[in-house]
Scaffold this motif. Structure first.
Motif, PDB file in Angstrom:
ATOM      1  N   TYR A 299      61.614 -42.634  -3.622  1.00 12.67           N
ATOM      2  CA  TYR A 299      61.148 -44.002  -3.407  1.00 12.67           C
ATOM      3  C   TYR A 299      62.004 -45.076  -4.082  1.00 12.67           C
ATOM      4  CZ  TYR A 299      56.999 -41.513  -1.847  1.00 12.67           C
ATOM      5  OH  TYR A 299      56.132 -40.668  -1.203  1.00 12.67           O
ATOM      6  N   VAL A 300      62.564 -44.769  -5.244  1.00  9.24           N
ATOM      7  CA  VAL A 300      63.345 -45.779  -5.962  1.00  9.24           C
ATOM      8  C   VAL A 300      64.804 -45.757  -5.515  1.00  9.24           C
ATOM      9  CG1 VAL A 300      64.098 -46.594  -8.238  1.00  9.24           C
ATOM     10  CG2 VAL A 300      61.778 -45.711  -7.936  1.00  9.24           C
ATOM     11  N   MET A 301      65.439 -44.585  -5.613  1.00  7.98           N
ATOM     12  CA  MET A 301      66.851 -44.482  -5.246  1.00  7.98           C
ATOM     13  C   MET A 301      67.055 -44.191  -3.764  1.00  7.98           C
ATOM     14  SD  MET A 301      68.096 -42.474  -8.662  1.00  7.98           S
ATOM     15  CE  MET A 301      69.844 -42.710  -8.412  1.00  7.98           C
ATOM     16  N   GLU A 302      66.004 -43.710  -3.105  1.00  5.14           N
ATOM     17  CA  GLU A 302      66.013 -43.393  -1.675  1.00  5.14           C
ATOM     18  C   GLU A 302      67.173 -42.477  -1.289  1.00  5.14           C
ATOM     19  OE1 GLU A 302      65.781 -47.184   0.332  1.00  5.14           O
ATOM     20  OE2 GLU A 302      63.696 -47.451  -0.285  1.00  5.14           O
ATOM     21  N   VAL A 303      67.270 -41.346  -2.003  1.00  8.72           N
ATOM     22  CA  VAL A 303      68.353 -40.391  -1.785  1.00  8.72           C
ATOM     23  C   VAL A 303      67.936 -39.372  -0.721  1.00  8.72           C
ATOM     24  CG1 VAL A 303      69.805 -38.618  -2.867  1.00  8.72           C
ATOM     25  CG2 VAL A 303      69.143 -40.653  -4.173  1.00  8.72           C
ATOM     26  N   PRO A 304      68.697 -39.315   0.396  1.00  6.29           N
ATOM     27  CA  PRO A 304      68.411 -38.291   1.390  1.00  6.29           C
ATOM     28  C   PRO A 304      68.880 -36.919   0.858  1.00  6.29           C
ATOM     29  CG  PRO A 304      69.937 -39.962   2.256  1.00  6.29           C
ATOM     30  CD  PRO A 304      69.726 -40.228   0.804  1.00  6.29           C
ATOM     31  N   PRO A 305      68.311 -35.859   1.269  1.00  9.62           N
ATOM     32  CA  PRO A 305      67.298 -35.736   2.297  1.00  9.62           C
ATOM     33  C   PRO A 305      65.867 -35.950   1.792  1.00  9.62           C
ATOM     34  CG  PRO A 305      67.963 -33.556   1.628  1.00  9.62           C
ATOM     35  CD  PRO A 305      68.814 -34.538   0.851  1.00  9.62           C
ATOM     36  N   LEU A 306      65.668 -35.978   0.470  1.00  8.78           N
ATOM     37  CA  LEU A 306      64.308 -36.120  -0.049  1.00  8.78           C
ATOM     38  C   LEU A 306      63.636 -37.399   0.450  1.00  8.78           C
ATOM     39  CD1 LEU A 306      62.071 -34.908  -1.779  1.00  8.78           C
ATOM     40  CD2 LEU A 306      63.084 -36.031  -3.768  1.00  8.78           C
ATOM     41  N   ALA A 307      64.399 -38.469   0.542  1.00  8.69           N
ATOM     42  CA  ALA A 307      63.834 -39.756   0.961  1.00  8.69           C
ATOM     43  C   ALA A 307      63.441 -39.772   2.431  1.00  8.69           C
ATOM     44  CB  ALA A 307      64.828 -40.875   0.684  1.00  8.69           C
ATOM     45  N   THR A 308      63.998 -38.880   3.217  1.00 10.69           N
ATOM     46  CA  THR A 308      63.743 -38.913   4.654  1.00 10.69           C
ATOM     47  C   THR A 308      62.860 -37.770   5.151  1.00 10.69           C
ATOM     48  OG1 THR A 308      65.833 -37.735   5.031  1.00 10.69           O
ATOM     49  CG2 THR A 308      65.889 -40.152   5.144  1.00 10.69           C
ATOM     50  N   LEU A 309      62.511 -36.860   4.268  1.00 10.13           N
ATOM     51  CA  LEU A 309      61.634 -35.753   4.666  1.00 10.13           C
ATOM     52  C   LEU A 309      60.234 -36.265   4.982  1.00 10.13           C
ATOM     53  CD1 LEU A 309      62.399 -32.941   2.055  1.00 10.13           C
ATOM     54  CD2 LEU A 309      62.922 -32.907   4.494  1.00 10.13           C
ATOM     55  N   PRO A 310      59.582 -35.652   5.959  1.00  9.58           N
ATOM     56  CA  PRO A 310      58.174 -35.993   6.215  1.00  9.58           C
ATOM     57  C   PRO A 310      57.327 -35.642   4.989  1.00  9.58           C
ATOM     58  CG  PRO A 310      59.099 -34.686   8.023  1.00  9.58           C
ATOM     59  CD  PRO A 310      60.100 -34.681   6.921  1.00  9.58           C
ATOM     60  N   ASP A 311      56.256 -36.389   4.789  1.00 10.07           N
ATOM     61  CA  ASP A 311      55.383 -36.178   3.630  1.00 10.07           C
ATOM     62  C   ASP A 311      54.908 -34.734   3.517  1.00 10.07           C
ATOM     63  OD1 ASP A 311      55.700 -38.843   3.080  1.00 10.07           O
ATOM     64  OD2 ASP A 311      53.644 -39.418   3.561  1.00 10.07           O
ATOM     65  N   ASP A 312      54.493 -34.142   4.630  1.00 16.30           N
ATOM     66  CA  ASP A 312      53.992 -32.768   4.596  1.00 16.30           C
ATOM     67  C   ASP A 312      55.054 -31.788   4.094  1.00 16.30           C
ATOM     68  OD1 ASP A 312      51.460 -33.475   5.449  1.00 16.30           O
ATOM     69  OD2 ASP A 312      51.844 -32.987   7.559  1.00 16.30           O
ATOM     70  N   GLU A 313      56.298 -32.049   4.425  1.00 17.82           N
ATOM     71  CA  GLU A 313      57.388 -31.179   3.971  1.00 17.82           C
ATOM     72  C   GLU A 313      57.614 -31.337   2.466  1.00 17.82           C
ATOM     73  OE1 GLU A 313      60.358 -28.261   4.782  1.00 17.82           O
ATOM     74  OE2 GLU A 313      58.532 -28.895   5.772  1.00 17.82           O
ATOM     75  N   VAL A 314      57.538 -32.558   1.977  1.00 12.78           N
ATOM     76  CA  VAL A 314      57.677 -32.793   0.538  1.00 12.78           C
ATOM     77  C   VAL A 314      56.558 -32.068  -0.211  1.00 12.78           C
ATOM     78  CG1 VAL A 314      57.682 -34.528  -1.309  1.00 12.78           C
ATOM     79  CG2 VAL A 314      58.877 -34.991   0.845  1.00 12.78           C
ATOM     80  N   VAL A 315      55.358 -32.184   0.293  1.00 12.53           N
ATOM     81  CA  VAL A 315      54.221 -31.497  -0.333  1.00 12.53           C
ATOM     82  C   VAL A 315      54.467 -29.993  -0.320  1.00 12.53           C
ATOM     83  CG1 VAL A 315      51.752 -30.977  -0.135  1.00 12.53           C
ATOM     84  CG2 VAL A 315      52.565 -33.322   0.181  1.00 12.53           C
ATOM     85  N   ARG A 316      54.888 -29.450   0.805  1.00 13.23           N
ATOM     86  CA  ARG A 316      55.129 -28.013   0.923  1.00 13.23           C
ATOM     87  C   ARG A 316      56.169 -27.528  -0.086  1.00 13.23           C
ATOM     88  NH1 ARG A 316      58.478 -24.393   2.959  1.00 13.23           N
ATOM     89  NH2 ARG A 316      59.969 -25.860   3.840  1.00 13.23           N
ATOM     90  N   LEU A 317      57.192 -28.333  -0.319  1.00 14.25           N
ATOM     91  CA  LEU A 317      58.282 -27.928  -1.208  1.00 14.25           C
ATOM     92  C   LEU A 317      57.964 -28.124  -2.692  1.00 14.25           C
ATOM     93  CD1 LEU A 317      61.228 -29.363   0.888  1.00 14.25           C
ATOM     94  CD2 LEU A 317      60.683 -26.937   0.534  1.00 14.25           C
TER      95      LEU A 317
END
Length: 186
Positions: free
Chosen positions: A155-173
């Motif tokens: 959210y702050v640095m907006e570094v891909p791929p973390l910044a562009t992953l769908p929320d469900d994928e972030v939760v899963r990981l």
């Protein structure tokens, strides 16, 4: 009444101007109070910053995610990651969280205020939900390190791929690591 007005004005100022550029005079002007009233109510700019963080990050939301409800996901990590991400996604809190975290990493007074807020407010509430002892506090801190790191990059640095992953994928990981921190013995 004036306390709430000052807090609302401070939250908005810190979000738009950051900690460095925000002045107590500007906050007082926005709240329609005398600058001396701001000092009387909060003592210092750092104390006001810490108090305005409470308007944004309510640890009760995280405690509710830890304790869970009948209709909630059974995994503690999934619940808390989702709850934390919702705070960052809200239009009223997300941009303010970004500005507050940026300020906390670039200004020593804001850093100390943020640190005090995390230790004395957020971690106290979260560790209390985990049992309240020293191991619970450490588990809460480890989970916070994962969540704050994710927020900084997403959210702050907006570094891909973390910044562009769908929320469900972030939760899963991320949830399995948070679950391990919150639920296993150290």
């Amino acid at each position: 009444m004036s306390r709430e007005a000052v807090l609302a004005a401070a939250k908005k100022r810190f979000a738009t101007d950051g900690y460095e550029k925000t002045t107590l005079r500007a906050i007082a002007r926005d709240a329609h109070v005398d600058p001396a009233m701001v000092l009387y109510l909060f003592g210092s700019k750092a104390d006001l910053f810490r108090e305005s963080l409470r308007l944004i990050l309510d640890p009760g939301v995280l405690v509710t995610a830890i304790t869970g409800g009948a209709d909630d996901d059974s995994d503690i990590g999934s619940r808390i990651v989702r709850a934390y991400m919702r705070i960052w996604a809200e239009p009223d809190t997300g941009p303010t969280m970004v500005a507050m975290l940026q300020s906390a990493t670039s200004n020593s007074d804001a850093h100390e205020a943020f640190r005090g807020f995390m230790q004395n407010y957020v971690l106290t509430a979260v560790s209390g939900a985990l049992g309240g002892d020293e191991p619970a506090r450490l588990r809460a801190m480890l989970a916070a390190s994962q969540l704050v790191g994710m927020a900084m990059l997403r959210y702050v640095m907006e570094v891909p791929p973390l910044a562009t992953l769908p929320d469900d994928e972030v939760v899963r990981l991320i949830a399995p690591t948070v679950t391990r921190y919150l639920s296993t013995e150290l």
